[in-house]
Design an enzyme around this catalytic site. Structure first.
Site, PDB file in Angstrom:
ATOM      1  N   THR A   1       5.253   0.870   5.939  1.00  0.00           N
ATOM      2  CA  THR A   1       3.907   0.548   6.083  1.00  0.00           C
ATOM      3  C   THR A   1       3.386   1.557   7.131  1.00  0.00           C
ATOM      4  O   THR A   1       3.986   1.758   8.370  1.00  0.00           O
ATOM      5  CB  THR A   1       3.603  -0.839   6.583  1.00  0.00           C
ATOM      6  OG1 THR A   1       2.098  -0.836   6.944  1.00  0.00           O
ATOM      7  CG2 THR A   1       4.180  -1.190   7.736  1.00  0.00           C
ATOM      8  N   VAL A   2       2.250   2.050   6.813  1.00  0.00           N
ATOM      9  CA  VAL A   2       1.458   2.981   7.632  1.00  0.00           C
ATOM     10  C   VAL A   2       0.810   2.150   8.862  1.00  0.00           C
ATOM     11  O   VAL A   2       0.554   2.757  10.171  1.00  0.00           O
ATOM     12  CB  VAL A   2       0.234   3.867   7.280  1.00  0.00           C
ATOM     13  CG1 VAL A   2       0.638   4.549   6.077  1.00  0.00           C
ATOM     14  CG2 VAL A   2      -0.788   2.757   6.775  1.00  0.00           C
ATOM     15  N   ASP A   3       0.827   0.700   8.898  1.00  0.00           N
ATOM     16  CA  ASP A   3       0.466   0.135  10.000  1.00  0.00           C
ATOM     17  C   ASP A   3       1.364  -0.281  11.283  1.00  0.00           C
ATOM     18  O   ASP A   3       0.742  -0.400  12.102  1.00  0.00           O
ATOM     19  CB  ASP A   3      -0.143  -1.354   9.508  1.00  0.00           C
ATOM     20  CG  ASP A   3      -1.168  -1.287   8.218  1.00  0.00           C
ATOM     21  OD1 ASP A   3      -2.073  -0.503   8.505  1.00  0.00           O
ATOM     22  OD2 ASP A   3      -1.338  -2.116   7.486  1.00  0.00           O
TER      23      ASP A   3
ATOM     24  N   GLU B   1     -10.825  -0.301  11.879  1.00  0.00           N
ATOM     25  CA  GLU B   1     -11.473  -1.208  10.992  1.00  0.00           C
ATOM     26  C   GLU B   1     -11.472  -2.542  11.210  1.00  0.00           C
ATOM     27  O   GLU B   1     -12.631  -3.199  11.092  1.00  0.00           O
ATOM     28  CB  GLU B   1     -10.994  -1.133   9.579  1.00  0.00           C
ATOM     29  CG  GLU B   1      -9.579  -1.479   9.405  1.00  0.00           C
ATOM     30  CD  GLU B   1      -9.171  -1.362   7.997  1.00  0.00           C
ATOM     31  OE1 GLU B   1      -9.838  -1.458   7.048  1.00  0.00           O
ATOM     32  OE2 GLU B   1      -7.848  -1.361   7.973  1.00  0.00           O
TER      33      GLU B   1
ATOM     34  N   GLN C   1      -5.540   8.739   5.286  1.00  0.00           N
ATOM     35  CA  GLN C   1      -4.466   8.216   6.302  1.00  0.00           C
ATOM     36  C   GLN C   1      -3.172   7.944   5.665  1.00  0.00           C
ATOM     37  O   GLN C   1      -2.251   8.089   6.235  1.00  0.00           O
ATOM     38  CB  GLN C   1      -5.016   7.004   6.858  1.00  0.00           C
ATOM     39  CG  GLN C   1      -6.270   7.471   7.696  1.00  0.00           C
ATOM     40  CD  GLN C   1      -7.122   6.188   8.352  1.00  0.00           C
ATOM     41  OE1 GLN C   1      -6.528   5.521   9.527  1.00  0.00           O
ATOM     42  NE2 GLN C   1      -7.915   5.796   7.517  1.00  0.00           N
TER      43      GLN C   1
ATOM     44  N   GLY D   1       0.918  -1.258  -0.002  1.00  0.00           N
ATOM     45  CA  GLY D   1      -0.027  -0.041   0.047  1.00  0.00           C
ATOM     46  C   GLY D   1       0.882   1.073   0.004  1.00  0.00           C
ATOM     47  O   GLY D   1       2.164   1.208   0.407  1.00  0.00           O
TER      48      GLY D   1
ATOM     49  N   MET E   1      -7.806   3.009   9.934  1.00  0.00           N
ATOM     50  CA  MET E   1      -7.095   1.730   9.258  1.00  0.00           C
ATOM     51  C   MET E   1      -6.496   0.941  10.338  1.00  0.00           C
ATOM     52  O   MET E   1      -5.997   1.481  11.506  1.00  0.00           O
ATOM     53  CB  MET E   1      -6.179   2.377   8.308  1.00  0.00           C
ATOM     54  CG  MET E   1      -6.807   2.725   6.860  1.00  0.00           C
ATOM     55  SD  MET E   1      -5.209   3.176   5.745  1.00  0.00           S
ATOM     56  CE  MET E   1      -6.210   3.445   4.238  1.00  0.00           C
TER      57      MET E   1
END
Lengths: 406, 406
Positions: A140-142, A243, A298, A11, A186
């Site tokens: 990763t944004v996660d 989410e 985001q 992503g 997210m």
């Protein structure tokens, strides 16, 4: 090392192009060891179809500076898993193409699925005695990669979440009547981004008063009770949810409503727990309620980038090139935070096999209240990651970004 | 003029506090004519319940500067319509309260519903021979007020839409496979905000390639055909739609899916045409599709404020106070654009009855293609309105805004 090849996978983030910038600049800084700097267009999938660019020819110094602050993924991305079986014909096909381009260093900027690609290629390379070095650059944004203090991309996304939720709280508080605003953020399995919404508070007790991560089983009845308690004290309540929140049985809250879908990796595509909770609150409490899904901004917004994040993403790219020049392969660039004193980051490399296909969840000791609040341990952890602003050049009133030529 | 009273009404915007700032600063600039500057908390509804602040006491000069760049509505807002019948008992009740506070000037910052309040109070005042002056200060992200070139709040919202859609286009273009992204933007009856998405294009032909406003009847079959044509030329297509698009029979597209709800004014609460179209595209074309609703950030984000918008909103507040000092009442401050030469704005006042309860729709001559594109006439109109950036002070990495004391 001859030529190098760099790709982006997974992503988009606000900082993935800063890592690409770092790889290119570090490659250019070693002209005796690095020749061409090729970029895979759409990751390993596009490269297999023969799509790549010569980045030194493609990008001027001025464009490189714009690349650094352009969100998303300049080279294009893919979601493509190589087969587990290293005797599959795709491996010699990839190495043949790498040989044609005289590639000595392969850099893949991505998350845990992308590190799986680095792992497989480096293992296949070792099997056939290849000298190509395979290096993973984290992104990763996660923030869910193992063996790293935090991931490039997360700081900017966390800053965007904090700022945007703060604005939504302002928006939610303009009317006097009782209301609930549910913000869906997210995070399928890890609550790092949702936790950043705690930074929206100006002081303790401010909205968002309830924050739910996927690391804690979500209970609809407990939620209703907490919400009623909060509404008894204040007219408007803002709730932030990941989410991927699910109940104790593992059933996703979004599945209480609509049908769920599956993406190319077999991951469940989760949307809509915010909507499910909106309907639940309206029926149960009878108050005004709305849900807001922050969605892709985001990960792709350039409006509230963290200068720290961009600097570290750039360094991750540079350190990856240096590791390859020093002969490392099958590793990912990692960050280790100095254990005491002011925020300081040390760069190292870790075996990519310790990273790929695993996920780092949000620590239980940072979750407080009835599993619906975030404690000061996380705030101390995250605050340095969102520090510093990035000024954007504007063009006719709109942020100027770099586009790949068609 | 003795004391003045100012309130905010209707939906939040990024610039409504700049108008409040203008009213306060202009009031303070005339100490011989203006005594206290009172602020209604939650508009006329809160004022009726006795909630107001003394703003000169409440806000330091430093806080006033922060107020100017804080989005949403510092004083709080309401959605409250006064009765049509001017002999209703609420009117003497309001004027009694105005008399108690020795109010000589009443300023109401809002959209067309708020101008209705100004109209009724000024007409009732004339009937009883009151000397209080009632002035409307325009405000709405929807840009749908009559008798004004554009409304304060619109420029910042348009700039936010342009920048955010540009980033969503970047995000949408990272993968190689065919995909459709549907962005749902605010606009029940007027397409001004959605039209601003045309500014996301860097050059002609860029995404968003299809833009649908509520001023044109939406046809599902024509949409499918246009989308197929676009997908034949490019892998990813971004479509922008107003929340209020409807078919030729007047049926809202969002009603094709879910149930619709009604807000306090009897307006239909529209959400979800993006989701309806997402499902339609998936079933009809079988391509990857997602929908993104920009939601409240369009009206409350401070991240991409237009300096021009803030300056004009400030001036609207100041001009309102000056108009009252000159004896005007029952008017709204309006903007007239110089007809030729570079962008220049003239401030005037217009009879509030020519504004209230009416809506200015998007001009048909600026809609092009098959009703799915926006022409250069609009771009020339909107470009000056989004000009200039606003620097925000930050606090611990998050934008610093001004909060009303509880």
């Amino acid at each position: 090392m001859r030529n190098i090849l760099v790709g982006q996978s997974g992503g988009p983030t606000a900082a993935i192009n800063a890592s690409l910038y770092g790889v290119i600049q570090e490659g250019k800084a070693h002209p005796e060891q690095v020749g061409h700097i090729y970029g895979m267009v759409h990751g390993i999938e596009g490269f297999l179809q023969g799509r790549y660019l010569d980045l030194k020819e493609e990008l001027s110094e001025e464009e490189l500076e714009l690349l650094k602050i352009t969100p998303a993924a300049y080279l294009g991305s893919c979601r493509y898993m190589l087969p587990e079986d290293l005797s599959a014909p795709i491996y010699p096909a990839i190495f043949e193409k790498l040989g044609e381009l005289k590639v000595g260093g392969f850099f893949y900027i991505g998350g845990n699925d992308s590190m799986d690609t680095v792992s497989k290629l480096s293992r296949y390379g070792a099997r056939i005695g290849s000298e190509i070095r395979f290096i993973g650059i984290p992104k990763t944004v996660d923030n869910d990669l193992m063996e790293i203090d935090h991931t490039p991309g997360y700081g900017s996304a966390a800053k965007y979440v904090a700022g945007t939720v703060r604005e939504i709280v302002l928006d939610a508080s303009v009317y006097h009547k009782k209301s609930v605003t549910i913000v869906e953020l997210m995070g399928r399995h890890a609550g790092w981004l949702t936790a950043a919404s705690v930074l929206a508070r100006k002081q303790a007790g401010d909205d968002p008063v309830l924050i739910y991560l996927p690391e804690v089983a979500f209970d609809m009845e407990a939620f209703a009770a907490e919400l009623e308690r909060a509404l008894a004290k204040r007219p408007c309540v803002v709730v932030c949810v990941s989410e991927g929140i699910h109940d104790a049985s593992g059933r996703f809250i979004c599945e209480y409503g609509d049908q769920a879908q599956v993406d190319g990796f077999g991951h469940k595509m989760l949307t809509g727990c915010g909507k499910v909770l909106e309907h639940f609150v309206r029926e149960r409490l009878g108050v005004k309620v709305r849900s807001v899904e922050l969605n892709v901004s985001q990960r792709c917004s350039g409006m509230l980038m963290s200068a720290t994040d961009l600097k570290e993403a750039d360094m991750a790219g540079r350190k990856g090139v240096r590791a390859a020049l020093e002969g490392e392969t099958g590793v990912m660039v990692a960050f280790r935070r100095a254990e005491s004193g002011p925020y300081e980051l040390h760069y190292e490399t870790v075996d990519v096999d310790r990273v790929c296909n695993r996920e780092k969840v949000f620590p239980a000791e940072w979750i407080e209240g009835l599993g619906d609040d975030i404690g000061p341990g996380f705030i101390d952890y995250v605050r340095p990651l969102i520090a510093g602003q990035v000024a954007h050049p504007m063009e006719d009133g709109v942020p100027l970004y770099l586009y790949r030529r068609r």
